[in-house]
Structures are given as structure tokens and as C-alpha cells.
Scaffold this motif. Structure first.
Motif, PDB file in Angstrom:
ATOM      1  N   LEU A 187     -45.093  13.582  26.509  1.00 22.42           N
ATOM      2  CA  LEU A 187     -45.936  14.775  26.573  1.00 22.42           C
ATOM      3  C   LEU A 187     -47.105  14.577  25.617  1.00 22.42           C
ATOM      4  O   LEU A 187     -46.919  14.281  24.435  1.00 22.42           O
ATOM      5  CB  LEU A 187     -45.135  16.005  26.164  1.00 22.42           C
ATOM      6  CG  LEU A 187     -43.910  16.293  27.021  1.00 22.42           C
ATOM      7  CD1 LEU A 187     -43.110  17.446  26.422  1.00 22.42           C
ATOM      8  CD2 LEU A 187     -44.328  16.610  28.452  1.00 22.42           C
ATOM      9  N   VAL A 188     -48.315  14.734  26.147  1.00 23.14           N
ATOM     10  CA  VAL A 188     -49.519  14.565  25.349  1.00 23.14           C
ATOM     11  C   VAL A 188     -50.177  15.929  25.199  1.00 23.14           C
ATOM     12  O   VAL A 188     -50.541  16.556  26.199  1.00 23.14           O
ATOM     13  CB  VAL A 188     -50.488  13.561  26.015  1.00 23.14           C
ATOM     14  CG1 VAL A 188     -51.753  13.409  25.201  1.00 23.14           C
ATOM     15  CG2 VAL A 188     -49.802  12.217  26.203  1.00 23.14           C
ATOM     16  N   PRO A 189     -50.301  16.426  23.945  1.00 19.65           N
ATOM     17  CA  PRO A 189     -50.925  17.728  23.740  1.00 19.65           C
ATOM     18  C   PRO A 189     -52.425  17.696  24.044  1.00 19.65           C
ATOM     19  O   PRO A 189     -53.101  16.709  23.746  1.00 19.65           O
ATOM     20  CB  PRO A 189     -50.681  18.031  22.266  1.00 19.65           C
ATOM     21  CG  PRO A 189     -50.084  16.829  21.661  1.00 19.65           C
ATOM     22  CD  PRO A 189     -49.819  15.823  22.719  1.00 19.65           C
ATOM     23  N   VAL A 190     -52.886  18.785  24.631  1.00 16.09           N
ATOM     24  CA  VAL A 190     -54.294  18.928  24.986  1.00 16.09           C
ATOM     25  C   VAL A 190     -54.820  20.190  24.307  1.00 16.09           C
ATOM     26  O   VAL A 190     -54.235  21.264  24.446  1.00 16.09           O
ATOM     27  CB  VAL A 190     -54.468  19.043  26.518  1.00 16.09           C
ATOM     28  CG1 VAL A 190     -55.931  19.259  26.884  1.00 16.09           C
ATOM     29  CG2 VAL A 190     -53.911  17.808  27.211  1.00 16.09           C
ATOM     30  N   VAL A 191     -55.914  20.041  23.576  1.00 11.55           N
ATOM     31  CA  VAL A 191     -56.551  21.173  22.904  1.00 11.55           C
ATOM     32  C   VAL A 191     -58.027  21.179  23.288  1.00 11.55           C
ATOM     33  O   VAL A 191     -58.706  20.165  23.143  1.00 11.55           O
ATOM     34  CB  VAL A 191     -56.383  21.071  21.365  1.00 11.55           C
ATOM     35  CG1 VAL A 191     -57.141  22.187  20.670  1.00 11.55           C
ATOM     36  CG2 VAL A 191     -54.909  21.091  20.989  1.00 11.55           C
ATOM     37  N   ASP A 192     -58.487  22.309  23.784  1.00 12.60           N
ATOM     38  CA  ASP A 192     -59.887  22.449  24.221  1.00 12.60           C
ATOM     39  C   ASP A 192     -60.300  21.343  25.185  1.00 12.60           C
ATOM     40  O   ASP A 192     -61.401  20.804  25.105  1.00 12.60           O
ATOM     41  CB  ASP A 192     -60.831  22.487  23.013  1.00 12.60           C
ATOM     42  CG  ASP A 192     -60.589  23.683  22.118  1.00 12.60           C
ATOM     43  OD1 ASP A 192     -60.197  24.744  22.653  1.00 12.60           O
ATOM     44  OD2 ASP A 192     -60.779  23.565  20.900  1.00 12.60           O
ATOM     45  N   GLY A 193     -59.398  20.964  26.076  1.00 14.42           N
ATOM     46  CA  GLY A 193     -59.710  19.982  27.106  1.00 14.42           C
ATOM     47  C   GLY A 193     -59.652  18.528  26.665  1.00 14.42           C
ATOM     48  O   GLY A 193     -59.944  17.633  27.451  1.00 14.42           O
ATOM     49  N   SER A 194     -59.269  18.279  25.416  1.00 16.32           N
ATOM     50  CA  SER A 194     -59.196  16.900  24.916  1.00 16.32           C
ATOM     51  C   SER A 194     -57.786  16.583  24.430  1.00 16.32           C
ATOM     52  O   SER A 194     -57.075  17.464  23.949  1.00 16.32           O
ATOM     53  CB  SER A 194     -60.157  16.704  23.743  1.00 16.32           C
ATOM     54  OG  SER A 194     -61.487  16.867  24.153  1.00 16.32           O
ATOM     55  N   LEU A 195     -57.417  15.315  24.532  1.00 16.14           N
ATOM     56  CA  LEU A 195     -56.126  14.889  24.005  1.00 16.14           C
ATOM     57  C   LEU A 195     -56.141  15.062  22.492  1.00 16.14           C
ATOM     58  O   LEU A 195     -57.113  14.698  21.831  1.00 16.14           O
ATOM     59  CB  LEU A 195     -55.858  13.426  24.359  1.00 16.14           C
ATOM     60  CG  LEU A 195     -55.849  13.067  25.840  1.00 16.14           C
ATOM     61  CD1 LEU A 195     -55.525  11.591  26.023  1.00 16.14           C
ATOM     62  CD2 LEU A 195     -54.881  13.933  26.614  1.00 16.14           C
ATOM     63  N   LEU A 196     -55.068  15.615  21.958  1.00 11.80           N
ATOM     64  CA  LEU A 196     -54.981  15.838  20.519  1.00 11.80           C
ATOM     65  C   LEU A 196     -54.846  14.501  19.803  1.00 11.80           C
ATOM     66  O   LEU A 196     -54.024  13.658  20.173  1.00 11.80           O
ATOM     67  CB  LEU A 196     -53.781  16.731  20.199  1.00 11.80           C
ATOM     68  CG  LEU A 196     -53.644  17.180  18.745  1.00 11.80           C
ATOM     69  CD1 LEU A 196     -54.844  18.012  18.319  1.00 11.80           C
ATOM     70  CD2 LEU A 196     -52.362  17.976  18.573  1.00 11.80           C
ATOM     71  N   SER A 197     -55.676  14.303  18.781  1.00  5.66           N
ATOM     72  CA  SER A 197     -55.654  13.058  18.024  1.00  5.66           C
ATOM     73  C   SER A 197     -56.113  13.331  16.604  1.00  5.66           C
ATOM     74  O   SER A 197     -56.601  14.410  16.284  1.00  5.66           O
ATOM     75  CB  SER A 197     -56.564  12.012  18.684  1.00  5.66           C
ATOM     76  OG  SER A 197     -57.924  12.417  18.599  1.00  5.66           O
ATOM     77  N   ALA A 198     -55.950  12.324  15.771  1.00  4.26           N
ATOM     78  CA  ALA A 198     -56.424  12.381  14.392  1.00  4.26           C
ATOM     79  C   ALA A 198     -56.901  10.989  13.996  1.00  4.26           C
ATOM     80  O   ALA A 198     -56.417   9.988  14.515  1.00  4.26           O
ATOM     81  CB  ALA A 198     -55.303  12.833  13.462  1.00  4.26           C
TER      82      ALA A 198
END
Length: 117
Positions: free
Chosen positions: A24-35
């Protein structure tokens, strides 16, 4: 993902399981969540909803939208499209979490940071 492969330090088995499995890849504001850390962009991926819930709770955030993706697609298609070096942080914040760094044998050679020029 196999906790046994992780405990044994069997990276090849772990990468193989990740590639074949769905995460499961989280999506925030249409983008994949990353750091970003140390010049590497880390995409977050979770092996189940419970791990993603723990991550969101630890950050004091609502459970993000998420999409199921096969690990192979993340490594072979998504990582090469990221601007700069990128790896995968699996189950971040969990005791069994691990990272798949942008190195040969994990990501395509064209985007691996350890390829000899």
C-alpha cells in the motif's frame, strides 16, 4: 514480506518477496508520500493497513488515501521517474520496517547510486 528473511538478513529473498507482493502506497494531494534524507528520496510503502495506520498515528495525521501497487512496479517503473536517487521505506515506523536503497540489485542499474561510471 517475510519477517524470517528480514531476521536472517537475506536481502535477495526480501527483495524478491517485495517485488512479487502488493504493498500500500500512501497518496497525499495526488502525490506518493515520500521524504528526503541524505540526498535520497524515500517513497513509503506498507505491507498492510495496520502498519500504515501506526505510521499515520505516530505522525499525528489522519490515515492517508492509499493505492495498492506491486513492489516490482515501484522499483522498475516508479523509482526511475523520480528526479534523483530514490529508494523505498517499507513499513516505516514499525519494528519490522526496512529500506530498499537505490543500489544495484534492487533498483534498475540506470538509477542505482553505486553503478561504476
Amino acid at each position: 514480506m517475510s519477517a524470517e528473511a528480514l531476521r536472517q538478513g537475506n536481502l535477495r529473498a526480501l527483495v524478491g518477496e517485495f517485488r512479487r507482493g502488493e504493498v500500500l502506497v500512501p497518496v497525499v494531494d495526488g502525490s506518493l508520500l515520500s521524504a528526503e534524507s541524505g540526498g535520497i528520496r524515500w517513497l513509503f510503502a506498507f505491507t498492510d493497513v495496520a502498519a500504515l495506520e501506526r505510521f499515520a498515528e505516530a505522525r499525528g495525521e489522519a490515515l492517508p488515501e492509499r493505492i495498492p501497487v506491486f513492489g516490482a512496479r515501484l522499483l522498475d517503473q516508479v523509482i526511475p521517474r523520480v528526479d534523483g536517487p530514490a529508494g523505498i521505506a517499507v513499513d516505516a515506523g514499525s519494528p519490522t520496517g526496512f529500506v530498499l536503497p537505490p543500489v544495484v540489485g534492487i533498483v534498475p542499474d540506470a538509477v542505482a547510486v553505486d553503478v561504476a561510471s
